[in-house]
Design an enzyme around this catalytic site. Structure first.
Site, PDB file in Angstrom:
ATOM      1  N   GLY A  10       0.839  -1.204   0.000  1.00  0.00           N
ATOM      2  CA  GLY A  10       0.000   0.000   0.000  1.00  0.00           C
ATOM      3  C   GLY A  10       0.872   1.251   0.000  1.00  0.00           C
ATOM      4  O   GLY A  10       1.945   1.256   0.596  1.00  0.00           O
ATOM      5  N   GLY A 115       6.573  -2.194   3.243  1.00  0.00           N
ATOM      6  CA  GLY A 115       6.211  -2.611   4.596  1.00  0.00           C
ATOM      7  C   GLY A 115       6.633  -4.049   4.832  1.00  0.00           C
ATOM      8  O   GLY A 115       7.451  -4.596   4.084  1.00  0.00           O
ATOM      9  N   ASP A 140       1.011   2.236   9.114  1.00  0.00           N
ATOM     10  CA  ASP A 140       0.611   1.497  10.330  1.00  0.00           C
ATOM     11  C   ASP A 140       1.665   1.574  11.439  1.00  0.00           C
ATOM     12  O   ASP A 140       1.359   1.272  12.587  1.00  0.00           O
ATOM     13  CB  ASP A 140       0.360   0.020  10.003  1.00  0.00           C
ATOM     14  CG  ASP A 140      -0.656  -0.162   8.890  1.00  0.00           C
ATOM     15  OD1 ASP A 140      -1.484   0.748   8.700  1.00  0.00           O
ATOM     16  OD2 ASP A 140      -0.616  -1.209   8.216  1.00  0.00           O
ATOM     17  N   ARG A 175     -24.321  13.949  20.077  1.00  0.00           N
ATOM     18  CA  ARG A 175     -24.191  12.595  19.548  1.00  0.00           C
ATOM     19  C   ARG A 175     -22.899  11.925  19.983  1.00  0.00           C
ATOM     20  O   ARG A 175     -21.928  12.590  20.368  1.00  0.00           O
ATOM     21  CB  ARG A 175     -24.132  12.650  18.011  1.00  0.00           C
ATOM     22  CG  ARG A 175     -25.472  12.790  17.361  1.00  0.00           C
ATOM     23  CD  ARG A 175     -25.302  12.932  15.866  1.00  0.00           C
ATOM     24  NE  ARG A 175     -26.599  12.974  15.221  1.00  0.00           N
ATOM     25  CZ  ARG A 175     -26.818  13.460  14.004  1.00  0.00           C
ATOM     26  NH1 ARG A 175     -25.816  13.961  13.303  1.00  0.00           N
ATOM     27  NH2 ARG A 175     -28.016  13.436  13.488  1.00  0.00           N
ATOM     28  N   GLY A 183      -4.565   0.916  10.345  1.00  0.00           N
ATOM     29  CA  GLY A 183      -3.468   0.508  11.228  1.00  0.00           C
ATOM     30  C   GLY A 183      -3.266  -0.996  11.256  1.00  0.00           C
ATOM     31  O   GLY A 183      -2.375  -1.499  11.915  1.00  0.00           O
ATOM     32  N   GLU A 235      -9.238  -0.360  13.004  1.00  0.00           N
ATOM     33  CA  GLU A 235      -9.877  -1.393  12.175  1.00  0.00           C
ATOM     34  C   GLU A 235      -9.554  -2.807  12.668  1.00  0.00           C
ATOM     35  O   GLU A 235     -10.300  -3.745  12.420  1.00  0.00           O
ATOM     36  CB  GLU A 235      -9.434  -1.244  10.712  1.00  0.00           C
ATOM     37  CG  GLU A 235      -7.928  -1.408  10.527  1.00  0.00           C
ATOM     38  CD  GLU A 235      -7.449  -1.254   9.093  1.00  0.00           C
ATOM     39  OE1 GLU A 235      -8.263  -1.016   8.195  1.00  0.00           O
ATOM     40  OE2 GLU A 235      -6.225  -1.383   8.879  1.00  0.00           O
ATOM     41  N   LEU A 284      -8.328   7.949   2.874  1.00  0.00           N
ATOM     42  CA  LEU A 284      -7.981   9.366   3.024  1.00  0.00           C
ATOM     43  C   LEU A 284      -6.726   9.499   3.877  1.00  0.00           C
ATOM     44  O   LEU A 284      -5.944  10.435   3.713  1.00  0.00           O
ATOM     45  CB  LEU A 284      -9.133  10.114   3.712  1.00  0.00           C
ATOM     46  CG  LEU A 284     -10.375  10.358   2.851  1.00  0.00           C
ATOM     47  CD1 LEU A 284     -11.523  10.838   3.709  1.00  0.00           C
ATOM     48  CD2 LEU A 284     -10.059  11.375   1.767  1.00  0.00           C
ATOM     49  N   ARG A 286      -4.144   7.742   3.743  1.00  0.00           N
ATOM     50  CA  ARG A 286      -2.925   7.466   2.961  1.00  0.00           C
ATOM     51  C   ARG A 286      -2.690   8.490   1.871  1.00  0.00           C
ATOM     52  O   ARG A 286      -1.625   8.513   1.265  1.00  0.00           O
ATOM     53  CB  ARG A 286      -3.042   6.081   2.318  1.00  0.00           C
ATOM     54  CG  ARG A 286      -2.902   4.988   3.309  1.00  0.00           C
ATOM     55  CD  ARG A 286      -2.455   3.667   2.778  1.00  0.00           C
ATOM     56  NE  ARG A 286      -2.714   3.305   1.424  1.00  0.00           N
ATOM     57  CZ  ARG A 286      -3.156   2.101   1.046  1.00  0.00           C
ATOM     58  NH1 ARG A 286      -3.428   1.181   1.950  1.00  0.00           N
ATOM     59  NH2 ARG A 286      -3.303   1.805  -0.218  1.00  0.00           N
TER      60      ARG A 286
HETATM   61  O1  F6P Z   1      -0.938  -1.285   5.566  1.00  0.00           O
HETATM   62  C1  F6P Z   1      -1.468  -0.048   5.200  1.00  0.00           C
HETATM   63  C2  F6P Z   1      -2.963  -0.122   5.112  1.00  0.00           C
HETATM   64  O2  F6P Z   1      -3.455   1.166   4.769  1.00  0.00           O
HETATM   65  C3  F6P Z   1      -3.666  -0.642   6.362  1.00  0.00           C
HETATM   66  O3  F6P Z   1      -3.753   0.318   7.387  1.00  0.00           O
HETATM   67  C4  F6P Z   1      -4.971  -1.090   5.797  1.00  0.00           C
HETATM   68  O4  F6P Z   1      -5.516  -2.130   6.572  1.00  0.00           O
HETATM   69  C5  F6P Z   1      -4.605  -1.609   4.432  1.00  0.00           C
HETATM   70  O5  F6P Z   1      -3.369  -1.026   4.089  1.00  0.00           O
HETATM   71  C6  F6P Z   1      -5.607  -1.331   3.339  1.00  0.00           C
HETATM   72  O6  F6P Z   1      -5.175  -1.969   2.206  1.00  0.00           O
HETATM   73  P1  F6P Z   1      -5.799  -1.742   0.771  1.00  0.00           P
HETATM   74  O7  F6P Z   1      -5.124  -0.534   0.196  1.00  0.00           O
HETATM   75  O8  F6P Z   1      -5.463  -2.991   0.047  1.00  0.00           O
HETATM   76  O9  F6P Z   1      -7.261  -1.509   0.924  1.00  0.00           O
END
Ligand code: F6P
Length: 358
Positions: A10, A115, A140, A175, A183, A235, A284, A286
Site C-alpha cells: 500500500g 512494509g 501502520d 451525539r 493501522g 480497524e 484518506l 494514505r
Molecule cells: O498497511 C497499510 C494499510 O493502509 C492498512 O492500514 C490497511 O488495513 C490496508 O493497508 C488497506 O489496504 P488496501 O489498500 O489494500 O485496501
C-alpha cells in the site's frame, strides 16, 4: 554503481521523498538509478518498458507529492505473481524470471521500499542472490527494528484533524461519533490520534474491548461531563471473546480489515439509546502530501539507503533509532510486528487523561 528502486504494498505519504533522496544522493556519487514500475512488474510482465531511468530532472519537486511516481501493487509478489493465462485469480512463481531480468539490467542491487510484506519478499529475493537494501514504509508503524516508519505521521495527523472536526458536529447534535481508522493489527494511529484529537474512547487491537465498559463510560460522560463523545476504533480492534472483522480476503494479498467502527456504533446506540453515527476514514489517511516530519524521515531513509549500497551492505534495512539513523538485517526487521506495547507510556497517558480503552 547502478541501483534499482521499487515501491511495494500500500502507498504511504513519503514514498516520493525517498525516491528523490535515493536518486539525488546516488547521482551525486556518479551512480545510475532506475525505477521499477508497479512493484516488480517492471522486471516481469512489463519488462523492459517498465524500467524507468531516474535523473535529477525526473525527481524534481516530487518530495511533497503523495502516492508514488513508480506506482505500487499489493498483490505482486514474484513468488505468487498474478498471471493472465491461468484463469482468473491464477498465481505463479516468477522469481527465476525476475532474477534473469535483474541480471540483464546489469544493476548492482535493489532498494526495496515497503512494509513487512514487501520486505519479506525482499528477504526471499536476497536468498536467491538478488542484493537488496530495505527502506521501511507503512502508515501502520508496525515494523519492528525501527522507531517509526514514514507515512505514520501523515496518517495520524489526518486522523487527528478528522477527530477535531467531529467534535463540533458531535456537540451540536449531542451525539456519539464513532470513527474507524486504519493501522491493521497495530493501534498506533488510533492511540496517537485519540490522544492528539481529544477522543473519549480509543479501541485498539492490543486491548480486546468490553462493550459494557465502553457504554458505561459514555453514559457517565453524558450524565456528568458533556453530552457528546468521540470514539476512535482501530480497524483491527475486536471485542472480548469476539473476532476481527474482515472485509475481503484474496489469495496472494493481506486480508482487508474493516467494519468494526460501524459494529461498535450500532452496539452503543442499541445498548444506551444515545444517538450515534459512524464513519470510516479509510484511504484518506494514505492520500495527500506527506507532513514535513514524514518528508524529512523519508529523505533521511533514502539517503541512508544509498550510503549502505555504496558500502556494499546488502541485506540491511535502514532503521531509525533516535537520534541515529542506523540499520538492521532485513530478516530481523520482519521477525515480528510491532504493536503498541501494553506498558507504553502513551497507553498509561490515555488512562491518566480518562480516555476509556475498553
Ligand atoms: O498497511 C497499510 C494499510 O493502509 C492498512 O492500514 C490497511 O488495513 C490496508 O493497508 C488497506 O489496504 P488496501 O489498500 O489494500 O485496501
Amino acid at each position: 554503481m547502478h541501483l534499482l528502486i521499487n515501491t511495494g504494498g500500500g502507498d504511504a505519504p513519503g514514498l516520493n521523498a525517498v525516491i528523490r533522496a535515493v536518486t539525488l544522493s546516488a547521482c551525486r556519487r556518479g551512480f545510475r538509478v532506475t525505477g521499477i514500475h508497479r512493484g516488480y512488474a517492471g522486471l516481469l510482465n512489463e519488462y523492459p518498458r517498465g524500467l524507468i531511468p531516474l535523473t535529477r530532472d525526473s525527481v524534481r519537486g516530487i518530495a511533497e507529492l503523495g502516492g508514488t511516481i513508480l506506482g505500487t501493487v499489493n498483490r505482486g509478489s514474484p513468488f505468487q505473481y498474478p498471471i493472465t493465462d491461468g484463469g482468473p485469480g491464477a498465481l505463479s512463481d516468477l522469481s527465476d524470471r525476475l532474477l534473469e531480468n535483474f541480471k540483464a539490467t546489469g544493476a548492482d542491487g535493489l532498494i526495496a521500499v515497503g512494509g513487512d510484506g514487501s520486505l519479506r519478499i525482499a528477504a526471499r529475493l536476497m536468498e536467491k542472490g538478488l542484493p537488496v537494501i530495505g527502506v521501511p514504509k507503512t502508515i501502520d508503524n508496525d515494523l519492528a527494528a525501527t522507531e517509526v516508519t514514514f507515512g505514520f505521521d501523515t496518517a495520524m495527523s489526518f486522523a487527528t484533524e478528522a477527530i477535531g472536526r467531529l467534535h463540533s458536529t458531535a456537540e451540536a447534535h449531542s451525539r456519539v461519533m464513532v470513527v474507524e481508522v486504519m493501522g491493521r493489527y497495530a493501534g498506533w494511529i488510533a492511540l496517537y490520534a485519540a490522544l492528539a484529537g481529544g477522543a473519549n474512547v480509543a479501541l485498539l487491537p492490543e486491548i480486546d474491548f468490553d462493550l459494557d465498559r465502553v457504554c458505561a463510560s459514555l453514559e457517565h460522560r453524558f450524565e456528568t461531563e458533556r453530552p457528546f463523545a468521540i470514539v476512535v476504533v482501530a480497524e483491527g480492534a475486536k471485542p472480548c471473546g469476539g473476532s476481527l472483522l474482515v472485509k475481503a480476503e484474496e489469495l496472494g494479498k493481506e486480508r482487508t480489515l474493516g467494519g468494526m467502527g460501524a459494529f461498535v456504533a450500532e452496539e452503543i446506540a442499541r445498548r444506551t439509546g444515545l444517538e450515534t453515527r459512524s464513519l470510516v476514514l479509510g484511504h484518506l489517511q494514505r492520500g495527500g502530501s506527506p507532513t514535513p516530519n514524514d518528508r524529512v524521515l523519508a529523505i533521511r531513509y533514502g539517503a541512508a539507503a544509498v550510503r549502505l549500497a555504496a558500502e556494499g551492505r546488502w541485506g540491511q534495512m535502514v532503521s531509525y533509532q533516535p537520534p541515529r539513523m542506523s540499520d538492521v538485517p532485513i530478516i530481523e526487521a520482519i521477525a515480528h510486528q510491532r504493536s503498541v506495547p501494553l506498558d507504553h507510556d502513551a497507553i498509561q497517558t490515555a488512562r491518566d487523561l480518562g480516555i476509556c480503552l475498553g
